[in-house]
Design a protein around this motif. Structure first.
Motif, PDB file in Angstrom:
ATOM      1  N   CYS A 188     -16.600   3.964   9.840  1.00 13.42           N
ATOM      2  CA  CYS A 188     -16.871   5.385   9.658  1.00 13.42           C
ATOM      3  C   CYS A 188     -18.012   5.587   8.686  1.00 13.42           C
ATOM      4  O   CYS A 188     -18.077   4.942   7.643  1.00 13.42           O
ATOM      5  CB  CYS A 188     -15.607   6.068   9.144  1.00 13.42           C
ATOM      6  SG  CYS A 188     -15.825   7.838   9.001  1.00 13.42           S
ATOM      7  N   LYS A 190     -18.693   8.769   7.616  1.00 13.53           N
ATOM      8  CA  LYS A 190     -18.533  10.143   7.138  1.00 13.53           C
ATOM      9  C   LYS A 190     -18.301  10.211   5.624  1.00 13.53           C
ATOM     10  O   LYS A 190     -18.610  11.216   4.993  1.00 13.53           O
ATOM     11  CB  LYS A 190     -17.353  10.813   7.861  1.00 13.53           C
ATOM     12  CG  LYS A 190     -17.612  11.126   9.326  1.00 13.53           C
ATOM     13  CD  LYS A 190     -18.376  12.422   9.473  1.00 13.53           C
ATOM     14  CE  LYS A 190     -18.451  12.940  10.886  1.00 13.53           C
ATOM     15  NZ  LYS A 190     -19.290  12.131  11.793  1.00 13.53           N
ATOM     16  N   PHE A 191     -17.700   9.204   5.053  1.00  6.95           N
ATOM     17  CA  PHE A 191     -17.475   9.159   3.604  1.00  6.95           C
ATOM     18  C   PHE A 191     -16.794  10.395   3.038  1.00  6.95           C
ATOM     19  O   PHE A 191     -17.288  11.028   2.110  1.00  6.95           O
ATOM     20  CB  PHE A 191     -18.788   8.876   2.859  1.00  6.95           C
ATOM     21  CG  PHE A 191     -19.273   7.465   3.050  1.00  6.95           C
ATOM     22  CD1 PHE A 191     -18.812   6.429   2.253  1.00  6.95           C
ATOM     23  CD2 PHE A 191     -20.175   7.162   4.068  1.00  6.95           C
ATOM     24  CE1 PHE A 191     -19.239   5.121   2.459  1.00  6.95           C
ATOM     25  CE2 PHE A 191     -20.607   5.851   4.283  1.00  6.95           C
ATOM     26  CZ  PHE A 191     -20.145   4.832   3.468  1.00  6.95           C
ATOM     27  N   CYS A 192     -15.668  10.761   3.606  1.00 11.86           N
ATOM     28  CA  CYS A 192     -14.822  11.753   2.951  1.00 11.86           C
ATOM     29  C   CYS A 192     -14.457  11.156   1.587  1.00 11.86           C
ATOM     30  O   CYS A 192     -14.194   9.950   1.487  1.00 11.86           O
ATOM     31  CB  CYS A 192     -13.562  12.014   3.767  1.00 11.86           C
ATOM     32  SG  CYS A 192     -13.938  12.649   5.412  1.00 11.86           S
ATOM     33  N   PHE A 194     -12.004  11.059  -0.347  1.00 10.65           N
ATOM     34  CA  PHE A 194     -10.679  10.495  -0.644  1.00 10.65           C
ATOM     35  C   PHE A 194     -10.429   9.186   0.079  1.00 10.65           C
ATOM     36  O   PHE A 194      -9.430   8.520  -0.160  1.00 10.65           O
ATOM     37  CB  PHE A 194      -9.575  11.494  -0.240  1.00 10.65           C
ATOM     38  CG  PHE A 194      -9.716  12.002   1.174  1.00 10.65           C
ATOM     39  CD1 PHE A 194      -9.298  11.243   2.241  1.00 10.65           C
ATOM     40  CD2 PHE A 194     -10.299  13.249   1.426  1.00 10.65           C
ATOM     41  CE1 PHE A 194      -9.455  11.687   3.544  1.00 10.65           C
ATOM     42  CE2 PHE A 194     -10.462  13.705   2.728  1.00 10.65           C
ATOM     43  CZ  PHE A 194     -10.039  12.921   3.788  1.00 10.65           C
ATOM     44  N   CYS A 195     -11.313   8.799   0.988  1.00  9.04           N
ATOM     45  CA  CYS A 195     -10.947   7.830   2.032  1.00  9.04           C
ATOM     46  C   CYS A 195     -11.556   6.443   1.850  1.00  9.04           C
ATOM     47  O   CYS A 195     -12.747   6.306   1.565  1.00  9.04           O
ATOM     48  CB  CYS A 195     -11.369   8.398   3.392  1.00  9.04           C
ATOM     49  SG  CYS A 195     -10.831   7.379   4.762  1.00  9.04           S
ATOM     50  N   VAL A 197     -11.650   4.162   4.302  1.00  2.47           N
ATOM     51  CA  VAL A 197     -12.046   3.571   5.589  1.00  2.47           C
ATOM     52  C   VAL A 197     -13.517   3.122   5.650  1.00  2.47           C
ATOM     53  O   VAL A 197     -13.813   2.033   6.141  1.00  2.47           O
ATOM     54  CB  VAL A 197     -11.679   4.511   6.760  1.00  2.47           C
ATOM     55  CG1 VAL A 197     -12.363   4.095   8.058  1.00  2.47           C
ATOM     56  CG2 VAL A 197     -10.170   4.526   6.955  1.00  2.47           C
ATOM     57  N   PRO A 198     -14.466   3.946   5.155  1.00  2.00           N
ATOM     58  CA  PRO A 198     -15.858   3.493   5.241  1.00  2.00           C
ATOM     59  C   PRO A 198     -16.093   2.170   4.488  1.00  2.00           C
ATOM     60  O   PRO A 198     -17.033   1.437   4.817  1.00  2.00           O
ATOM     61  CB  PRO A 198     -16.645   4.631   4.582  1.00  2.00           C
ATOM     62  CG  PRO A 198     -15.763   5.830   4.777  1.00  2.00           C
ATOM     63  CD  PRO A 198     -14.362   5.316   4.628  1.00  2.00           C
ATOM     64  N   GLN A 232     -12.024   5.029  14.379  1.00  2.38           N
ATOM     65  CA  GLN A 232     -11.786   5.841  13.173  1.00  2.38           C
ATOM     66  C   GLN A 232     -12.493   7.173  13.295  1.00  2.38           C
ATOM     67  O   GLN A 232     -12.074   8.169  12.727  1.00  2.38           O
ATOM     68  CB  GLN A 232     -12.294   5.113  11.916  1.00  2.38           C
ATOM     69  CG  GLN A 232     -11.277   4.183  11.300  1.00  2.38           C
ATOM     70  CD  GLN A 232     -11.313   2.819  11.948  1.00  2.38           C
ATOM     71  OE1 GLN A 232     -12.333   2.400  12.465  1.00  2.38           O
ATOM     72  NE2 GLN A 232     -10.189   2.134  11.919  1.00  2.38           N
ATOM     73  N   HIS A 271     -13.408  13.662  14.552  1.00  5.37           N
ATOM     74  CA  HIS A 271     -13.856  14.490  13.426  1.00  5.37           C
ATOM     75  C   HIS A 271     -14.352  15.825  13.997  1.00  5.37           C
ATOM     76  O   HIS A 271     -15.070  15.826  15.016  1.00  5.37           O
ATOM     77  CB  HIS A 271     -14.980  13.786  12.670  1.00  5.37           C
ATOM     78  CG  HIS A 271     -15.283  14.423  11.345  1.00  5.37           C
ATOM     79  ND1 HIS A 271     -15.964  15.611  11.239  1.00  5.37           N
ATOM     80  CD2 HIS A 271     -14.982  14.043  10.085  1.00  5.37           C
ATOM     81  CE1 HIS A 271     -16.073  15.931   9.942  1.00  5.37           C
ATOM     82  NE2 HIS A 271     -15.483  14.996   9.229  1.00  5.37           N
ATOM     83  N   GLN A 298      -7.574  18.371   7.184  1.00  3.78           N
ATOM     84  CA  GLN A 298      -7.356  17.890   5.801  1.00  3.78           C
ATOM     85  C   GLN A 298      -7.033  18.970   4.778  1.00  3.78           C
ATOM     86  O   GLN A 298      -6.157  18.769   3.945  1.00  3.78           O
ATOM     87  CB  GLN A 298      -8.539  17.046   5.277  1.00  3.78           C
ATOM     88  CG  GLN A 298      -9.067  15.978   6.222  1.00  3.78           C
ATOM     89  CD  GLN A 298      -8.099  14.839   6.535  1.00  3.78           C
ATOM     90  OE1 GLN A 298      -6.976  14.819   6.055  1.00  3.78           O
ATOM     91  NE2 GLN A 298      -8.511  13.913   7.373  1.00  3.78           N
ATOM     92  N   ARG A 310     -16.153  17.104   3.692  1.00  2.00           N
ATOM     93  CA  ARG A 310     -15.788  17.181   5.106  1.00  2.00           C
ATOM     94  C   ARG A 310     -16.909  17.765   5.970  1.00  2.00           C
ATOM     95  O   ARG A 310     -16.906  17.649   7.190  1.00  2.00           O
ATOM     96  CB  ARG A 310     -14.516  18.032   5.274  1.00  2.00           C
ATOM     97  CG  ARG A 310     -13.274  17.361   4.744  1.00  2.00           C
ATOM     98  CD  ARG A 310     -12.854  16.201   5.612  1.00  2.00           C
ATOM     99  NE  ARG A 310     -12.454  16.628   6.940  1.00  2.00           N
ATOM    100  CZ  ARG A 310     -12.137  15.778   7.923  1.00  2.00           C
ATOM    101  NH1 ARG A 310     -12.204  14.476   7.738  1.00  2.00           N
ATOM    102  NH2 ARG A 310     -11.777  16.223   9.095  1.00  2.00           N
TER     103      ARG A 310
HETATM  104 FE1  SF4 Z   1     -14.024   8.717   8.042  1.00  2.00          FE
HETATM  105 FE2  SF4 Z   1     -11.723   9.944   8.689  1.00  2.00          FE
HETATM  106 FE3  SF4 Z   1     -11.901   8.538   6.402  1.00  2.00          FE
HETATM  107 FE4  SF4 Z   1     -13.211  10.881   6.647  1.00  2.00          FE
HETATM  108  S1  SF4 Z   1     -10.966  10.583   6.686  1.00  2.00           S
HETATM  109  S2  SF4 Z   1     -14.049   8.931   5.817  1.00  2.00           S
HETATM  110  S3  SF4 Z   1     -13.806  10.846   8.815  1.00  2.00           S
HETATM  111  S4  SF4 Z   1     -12.049   7.704   8.479  1.00  2.00           S
END
Ligand code: SF4
Ligand code: 5AD
Length: 472
Positions: A188, A190-192, A194-195, A197-198, A232, A271, A298, A310
């Motif tokens: 991902c 997007k770099f939210c 809180f997340c 995943v990236p 993701q 997203h 979210q 977001r």
């Molecule tokens: Fe990416 Fe979803 Fe995490 Fe946002 S919440 S950074 S869109 S994986």
């Protein structure tokens, strides 16, 4: 002691297939992509003579495929490793070796730290290098120290994994399963705030259309009728098409819907920013695409949405929902929501409740904000007390439960095509899925497994429906 590897190991060190049967215990935590990755790891090990077992004490190889998304998910791994340490030493006393592997996003995020905290671990392998699992397991036997491979290799794991087949499915359900996951996009950008995943899954990567279509065809030949396309940020898909151009998710879905034998397609997770017009059009006119959409928002307050990075407002989300519903009026909506993001006031939390009221979800996942190391939000001012988060979560979940019940209740009296997936707990009962992803229980002969059958819905519970099979 540990060392990190990012060197591709040549064929000379590859273990040769063994005939003697070994046992593999595999457990997936977290998201559906971990379920998919676990299956692919199991398939590789089955080539080396490993059959899957549910009994950890019987396992020569234990793999925990872990999740790092919230603190609770990551901590579960360490409590499981405590139990594994005991089993490993009991097996050792019986002269049996056990290779303990931590895979997945905790492996990626914590690397060698896992071995320091849990010395029973022999191997740590990240989500981008698990195609090397056979060779890494082999190397744990040759080396006295733990191996850590959290590299993002040049080669894509998808190109290296063996093709899916009935023989590789081991004792899992794959040859009989009617539904399957296929990863089409990973990572991902997007770099939210809180997340994780990236950082754990890395930058966005889309698999080429032809490879996905091949995998889908193989699954169909094994009896699969419904496939969920995973990513993701799945609607950011931009894989190479057969014409050499980048294809969108909409183009991919239209293409896959042509594959003979596939009856249902779904995709997750999307997203809001990437819900393009062409994707809405597929929802409008491709009957194989199921009328269900998981679309996280979210939070309901624009200030919090901005702090989360977001890149959409509450009004943007509502407008999008309207467009989706005008493309596909019966669509069932699902979402992810976080309560107690740093600095969230009571009024801002109420904006989340308001947005939920406005949309009316068929289903939803909601979480207390959990500070994750390395993410921007974890060092923001205004971190809230657990008690405040818990109380907000309860209020939100009460509302979401009411919406889910009312959606389920609205289905009573309707007849849905149900894809029967498995036998129920009661004799003579099968369980399947409605187009809206609800579990449906019905009295039905096991010959109907893997088939789509009209079922009249007679009753609705909070989490499932029950009904009666109707003649087609
Ligand atoms: Fe990416 Fe979803 Fe995490 Fe946002 S919440 S950074 S869109 S994986
Ligand atoms: N705290 C709480 N929930 C989180 N999620 C992601 N990161 C966090 C976090 N730090 C939730 C989001 C996401 C879902 C998969 O998990 O709602 O959509």
């Amino acid at each position: 002691m540990t060392h990190e590897t990012d060197d591709p190991v040549g064929d000379a060190s590859m273990p040769r297939p063994v005939v003697a049967s070994k046992r593999l215990y595999m457990r997936a935590f977290g998201c559906q992509m971990n379920v998919y990755d676990s299956e692919r790891m199991g398939e590789q090990m089955s080539d080396l003579g490993y059959a899957e077992t549910d009994d950890m004490a019987d396992a020569d190889l234990i793999v925990l495929n872990t999740c790092h998304i919230r603190e609770k998910a990551a901590e579960k791994v360490y409590s499981e490793l405590g139990r594994i340490r005991q089993i490993k030493s009991q097996r050792e006393a019986q002269g049996k070796e056990t290779v303990v592997t931590v895979a997945g996003c905790v492996a990626q995020a914590e690397g060698a730290e896992i071995v320091r905290r849990a010395p029973a671990v022999d191997l740590v392998v990240g989500p981008q290098s698990y195609h090397r699992l056979p060779e890494l397991v082999h190397r744990t036997r040759l080396e006295s120290r733990a191996i850590v491979d959290t590299s993002f290799p040049e080669e894509s794991k998808f190109e290296k994994l063996p093709e899916r087949s009935a023989s590789r499915a081991g004792n899992r359900d794959l040859p009989r399963a009617a539904t399957a996951f296929v990863t089409v996009q990973e990572g991902c950008d997007k770099f939210c705030t809180f997340c994780v995943v990236p950082y754990t899954r890395g930058a966005e990567l889309s698999r080429p259309v032809a490879r996905i279509a091949d995998e889908l065809k193989r699954l169909v030949s094994l009896g699969v009728r419904e496939v969920t396309l995973l990513g993701q940020n799945v609607n950011g898909y931009h894989g190479e098409g057969p014409d050499g151009r980048a294809w969108t998710l909409a183009m991919l879905i239209r293409h896959l819907a042509q594959v003979a034998g596939i009856e249902r397609l779904r995709y997750t997770t999307s997203h809001p920013r990437d819900m393009t017009e062409d994707l809405l059009a597929v929802h409008r006119d491709e009957p194989k695409l199921m009328p269900y959409l998981h679309l996280p928002f979210q939070a309901g307050a624009d200030r919090i949405l901005a702090a989360m990075n977001r890149k959409h407002t509450a009004a943007d989300y509502l407008r999008l929902i309207e467009r989706i519903r005008s493309a596909r009026p019966d669509i069932a909506l699902s979402t992810d929501i976080i309560v107690g993001f740093p600095g969230e006031t009571e009024a801002e939390f109420k904006a989340t409740l308001d947005l939920v009221e406005d949309v009316q979800f068929a289903q939803a996942y909601s979480f207390k904000y959990s500070a994750r190391p390395g993410t921007p939000a974890s060092t923001m001012d205004g971190q809230l007390d657990e008690a405040v988060k818990a109380e907000r979560l309860q209020r939100l979940q009460d509302l979401l439960d009411r919406q889910q019940r009312s959606f389920n209740a609205s289905c009573v009296g309707k007849t849905f095509p149900v894809l029967f997936e498995k036998t129920g707990r009661r004799e003579g009962q099968l369980i399947g899925r409605s187009p809206y992803l609800q579990s449906v229980h019905a009295e039905a002969q096991s010959a109907l497994l893997g088939r789509i059958i009209p079922v009249e819905i007679m009753a609705a519970g909070p989490n499932s429906l029950s009904g009666a099979v109707r003649a087609a």
